[in-house]
Design an enzyme around this catalytic site. Structure first.
Site, short mmCIF file in Angstrom:
data_model
loop_
_atom_site.label_atom_id
_atom_site.label_comp_id
_atom_site.label_asym_id
_atom_site.label_seq_id
_atom_site.Cartn_x
_atom_site.Cartn_y
_atom_site.Cartn_z
N PHE A 57 34.19 103.07 117.11
CA PHE A 57 33.94 101.92 116.75
C PHE A 57 32.56 100.96 117.23
O PHE A 57 31.89 100.08 116.67
CB PHE A 57 35.08 100.74 116.47
CG PHE A 57 35.34 100.08 117.85
CD1 PHE A 57 34.59 99.02 118.23
CD2 PHE A 57 36.14 100.65 118.61
CE1 PHE A 57 34.73 98.44 119.41
CE2 PHE A 57 36.51 99.72 119.97
CZ PHE A 57 35.73 98.71 120.59
N LYS B 260 33.21 111.53 110.08
CA LYS B 260 34.45 110.44 109.82
C LYS B 260 33.92 109.48 110.81
O LYS B 260 34.40 109.49 111.98
CB LYS B 260 35.50 111.49 110.25
CG LYS B 260 36.77 111.11 109.71
CD LYS B 260 37.22 109.51 109.96
CE LYS B 260 37.84 109.20 111.27
NZ LYS B 260 37.96 107.76 111.33
N CYS C 219 30.32 102.40 126.14
CA CYS C 219 30.79 103.28 127.19
C CYS C 219 29.94 103.42 128.31
O CYS C 219 30.36 104.00 129.24
CB CYS C 219 30.95 104.75 126.47
SG CYS C 219 29.41 105.30 125.98
N GLU D 63 40.18 102.09 131.74
CA GLU D 63 38.96 101.49 131.20
C GLU D 63 39.46 100.27 130.31
O GLU D 63 40.35 100.63 129.55
CB GLU D 63 38.23 102.53 130.05
CG GLU D 63 37.25 102.08 129.41
CD GLU D 63 36.57 103.24 128.25
OE1 GLU D 63 37.57 103.85 127.38
OE2 GLU D 63 35.53 103.37 128.08
N SER E 56 37.59 107.76 122.64
CA SER E 56 38.40 107.44 123.87
C SER E 56 38.80 108.88 124.54
O SER E 56 39.06 109.60 123.77
CB SER E 56 39.56 106.65 123.78
OG SER E 56 40.52 107.39 122.63
N GLU F 26 37.32 103.79 111.40
CA GLU F 26 37.87 102.92 110.17
C GLU F 26 37.82 101.61 110.35
O GLU F 26 38.16 100.64 109.47
CB GLU F 26 39.43 103.46 110.11
CG GLU F 26 40.42 103.26 111.16
CD GLU F 26 40.23 104.41 112.01
OE1 GLU F 26 39.41 104.97 112.59
OE2 GLU F 26 41.37 104.66 112.54
N ARG F 27 37.43 100.97 111.82
CA ARG F 27 37.20 99.48 111.88
C ARG F 27 36.09 99.14 111.55
O ARG F 27 36.17 97.89 111.12
CB ARG F 27 37.43 99.24 113.38
CG ARG F 27 39.12 99.69 113.97
CD ARG F 27 39.28 99.30 115.19
NE ARG F 27 39.51 100.54 116.20
CZ ARG F 27 39.56 100.69 117.35
NH1 ARG F 27 39.78 99.69 118.15
NH2 ARG F 27 39.66 101.83 118.06
P1 NAD Z 1 39.06 106.03 119.40
O1 NAD Z 1 39.33 107.32 120.51
O2 NAD Z 1 40.12 105.17 119.42
O3 NAD Z 1 38.79 106.60 118.16
C1 NAD Z 1 37.33 107.40 118.10
C2 NAD Z 1 37.53 108.18 116.63
O4 NAD Z 1 38.76 108.98 116.66
C3 NAD Z 1 37.86 107.32 115.35
O5 NAD Z 1 37.05 107.93 114.20
C4 NAD Z 1 39.19 107.26 115.09
O6 NAD Z 1 39.44 107.31 113.87
C5 NAD Z 1 39.68 108.69 115.61
N1 NAD Z 1 40.96 108.69 116.10
C6 NAD Z 1 41.62 107.68 116.70
N2 NAD Z 1 43.05 107.92 116.96
C7 NAD Z 1 43.27 109.31 116.25
C8 NAD Z 1 44.15 110.43 116.65
N3 NAD Z 1 45.31 109.92 117.17
N4 NAD Z 1 44.06 111.47 116.16
C9 NAD Z 1 42.75 111.75 115.57
N5 NAD Z 1 41.72 111.08 115.54
C10 NAD Z 1 41.97 109.66 115.84
O7 NAD Z 1 38.03 105.29 120.29
P2 NAD Z 1 37.27 103.70 119.76
O8 NAD Z 1 38.18 102.99 120.08
O9 NAD Z 1 37.00 103.78 118.39
O10 NAD Z 1 36.11 103.83 120.72
C11 NAD Z 1 36.05 103.09 121.91
C12 NAD Z 1 36.08 104.30 123.00
O11 NAD Z 1 35.05 105.31 122.77
C13 NAD Z 1 36.05 103.95 124.45
O12 NAD Z 1 36.88 104.77 125.18
C14 NAD Z 1 34.86 104.24 124.72
O13 NAD Z 1 34.38 104.55 126.18
C15 NAD Z 1 34.51 105.59 124.05
N6 NAD Z 1 33.01 106.14 123.82
C16 NAD Z 1 32.50 106.94 124.56
C17 NAD Z 1 31.14 107.29 124.32
C18 NAD Z 1 30.52 108.40 125.14
O14 NAD Z 1 29.16 108.64 124.89
N7 NAD Z 1 31.24 108.98 126.18
C19 NAD Z 1 30.16 106.51 123.58
C20 NAD Z 1 30.91 105.44 122.53
C21 NAD Z 1 32.16 105.16 122.96
#
Ligand code: NAD
Length: 508
Positions: free
Chosen positions: A158, A182, A290, A392, A235, A185-186
């Site tokens: 998101f 994909k 991140c 985090e 994450s 969704e937020r």
């Molecule tokens: P998230 O992991 O909750 O979601 C990321 C994606 O995964 C979304 O599209 C979501 O729909 C999907 N998802 C969530 N739960 C799932 C599941 N159980 N099974 C399959 N798919 C699932 O992350 P977020 O809250 O949207 O984003 C924040 C996180 O992203 C933070 O931890 C941040 O550090 C990380 N991030 C990392 C980078 C990097 O380059 N390393 C960059 C941006 C964000």
């Protein structure tokens, strides 16, 4: 593209973008909130397995013609996309702010970084040139070329709803693949709007499809045999799951995860510059980056005392409010659920004995009482083992840790499970070189608090911040979205007959 000037306009249901048209087959839906007001802004469709399969079939059907399209023609579409992104920047940034909450100027910075990835993809004819060697043997030439993989997919977080998708699909399609995105969704609207701009720029239907959804959509992409590679950013627990599941199904996977980025402040650092840099890097985008600096490591108590005093002074001047007003330094957190999580971390920090020097928990933004606003928080005397140090937080919370020397600070960083970004504030070149040589982190800044690599380098952390072998975008992006093929060629000359050889071919 929807375009709202107020922050209380309902957008209806955000569907999917398949084969160049918006599809909405009345599946499950989820609310999309405006984090500055707490109001439901609209709903997002959550794709069923059948909808995702429809997108995969569309991408599969578009692949042969797209793979055969000369790279220079693919590049021309990227040039047009860049122009459209620039022309529509204000509308796109408004979509980001209305669903993510970040301040418009910050959204513009994000979009610009995304556009730079499109600019890099414009160079695809040069990037795909391959390698050639003449006369590797008698009358034998050899070359390596980089072929596309087929249908590829990306799953994005998101916090950068425009930029992270642009890290992925422009390079994937420039390399000749088709792609299924994909988004989170937020805040799905901006990725959908950009996909429609790609169609307007000339990208054939089916080359880029967007499916909105949750785990159902993700799991379908991870297990369907037709999908050859998956890029993920999000994450760490989900990144690890994506990597394990995708690779078990024979796919190439790069999965970027979470972070806990430390900055060490040395006694010789320019303290005012370091303080300004740290405040922006910790609280910009409400800490939902991140690469956000969430731990400031002060070398010596004198530095720590001065740092905490100056940080507090700056933080107390920060203006928090709706992201639609560029005079604000920081907007709200993305959802009520995330607000509660971050606030819970602050409560845990107090309970575990860290000193809460600036407490943002009491903040109320006039006229936006239902928004998810948490004021900036600053902790001093944070120690390894505390929840706020180990995990985090992904919110406007900075922790100050006190150490006696640089090595102690580096040992802390190297022992942490994450290794995304880090920074050293110093005037000492020798210390800086030692730091960048020996720190176990993928992206290092020297007096640069957010060392996010530019589009023509590659982005990625170490340790549990990245699962996979190749970093995102830049040169590694080209490698990730292509397969090397090496061809060795001899044209027999009519005058010379080769005898049968049973030994292994060599030039010995
Ligand atoms: P998230 O992991 O909750 O979601 C990321 C994606 O995964 C979304 O599209 C979501 O729909 C999907 N998802 C969530 N739960 C799932 C599941 N159980 N099974 C399959 N798919 C699932 O992350 P977020 O809250 O949207 O984003 C924040 C996180 O992203 C933070 O931890 C941040 O550090 C990380 N991030 C990392 C980078 C990097 O380059 N390393 C960059 C941006 C964000």
């Amino acid at each position: 593209m929807s375009h709202n000037h107020s922050d209380s306009h309902c957008i209806g249901i955000v569907g999917h973008f398949i084969d160049g048209v918006i599809v909405n087959d009345k599946e499950r839906t989820q609310d999309i909130f405006n984090p500055a007001t707490g109001e439901v802004r609209g709903h997002v469709a959550l794709a069923s397995i059948a909808t995702v399969e429809q997108a995969i079939a569309s991408a599969q059907a578009a692949y042969p013609a797209w793979r055969a399209t000369p790279p220079i023609k693919r590049a021309r579409i990227m040039f047009r996309l860049k122009e459209l992104l620039e022309a529509r920047a204000n509308e796109l940034c408004e979509l980001i702010t209305l669903e993510h909450g970040k301040v418009l100027n910050d959204a513009l910075g994000e979009l610009q970084r995304g556009i730079e990835n499109v600019e890099y993809a414009c160079g695809i004819p040069e990037l795909l040139k391959g390698e050639f060697s003449k006369d590797v043997g008698p009358r034998i030439d050899s070359w390596s070329e980089f072929q596309p993989l087929g249908v590829t997919a990306g799953i994005t977080p998101f916090n950068f709803p425009a930029m992270v998708p642009l890290w992925m699909w422009p390079m994937a399609v420039a390399c000749g693949n088709t792609f299924i995105l994909k988004p989170s969704e937020r805040d799905p609207s901006v990725a959908m709007a950009i996909a429609q701009l790609a169609l307007e720029a000339g990208l054939p239907p089916g080359v880029l499809n967007v499916v909105n959804g949750d785990k159902v959509a993700v799991d379908t992409l991870l297990t369907d045999k037709r999908v050859k590679a998956v890029s993920f950013v999000g994450s760490t627990p989900i990144a690890e799951y994506i990597y394990a599941t995708g690779t078990a199904h024979g796919k190439r996977v790069q999965a970027l995860g979470g972070a806990k980025n430390h900055a060490i402040v040395m006694p010789d650092a320019d303290m005012d510059n370091a303080v300004n840099a740290l405040v922006g890097a910790a609280y910009g985008s409400c800490g939902e980056r991140c690469m956000a600096i969430s731990v400031a490591v002060a070398v010596g108590d004198k530095v720590a005392d001065a740092l905490v005093a100056k940080l507090s002074e700056q933080i107390n001047k920060m203006q928090v409010g709706t992201g639609l007003n560029n005079a604000n330094d920081m907007g709200p957190l993305v959802t009520k659920q995330h607000y509660n999580k971050v606030r819970g971390f602050v409560d845990a920090g107090v309970e575990e004995g860290a000193s809460l020097v600036v407490d943002g928990r009491t903040l109320v933004v006039q006229g936006h009482e239902n928004g998810y606003f948490l004021g900036p928080c600053l902790f001093d005397n944070v120690k390894p083992g505390m929840t706020i140090y180990e995990e985090e937080i992904f919110g406007p919370v900075m922790c100050v840790v006190r150490v006696n020397n640089m090595q102690e600070g580096m040992d802390l960083i190297n022992a942490h499970e994450y290794g995304n970004g880090t920074c050293l504030f110093t005037r000492d070149g020798e210390a800086a070189r030692y730091f960048s040589d020996n720190i176990e982190v993928g992206m290092v800044g020297i007096n640069v608090p957010l060392p996010v690599p530019v589009a023509y380098h590659s982005f990625g952390g170490w340790k549990r911040s990245l699962f996979g072998d190749l970093h995102a975008y830049g040169p590694d992006g080209v490698r990730f979205y292509t397969k090397r093929k090496t061809i060795t060629q001899r044209w027999p000359s009519s005058g010379i007959r080769e005898g049968t050889q049973f030994s292994f071919p060599s030039n010995g």
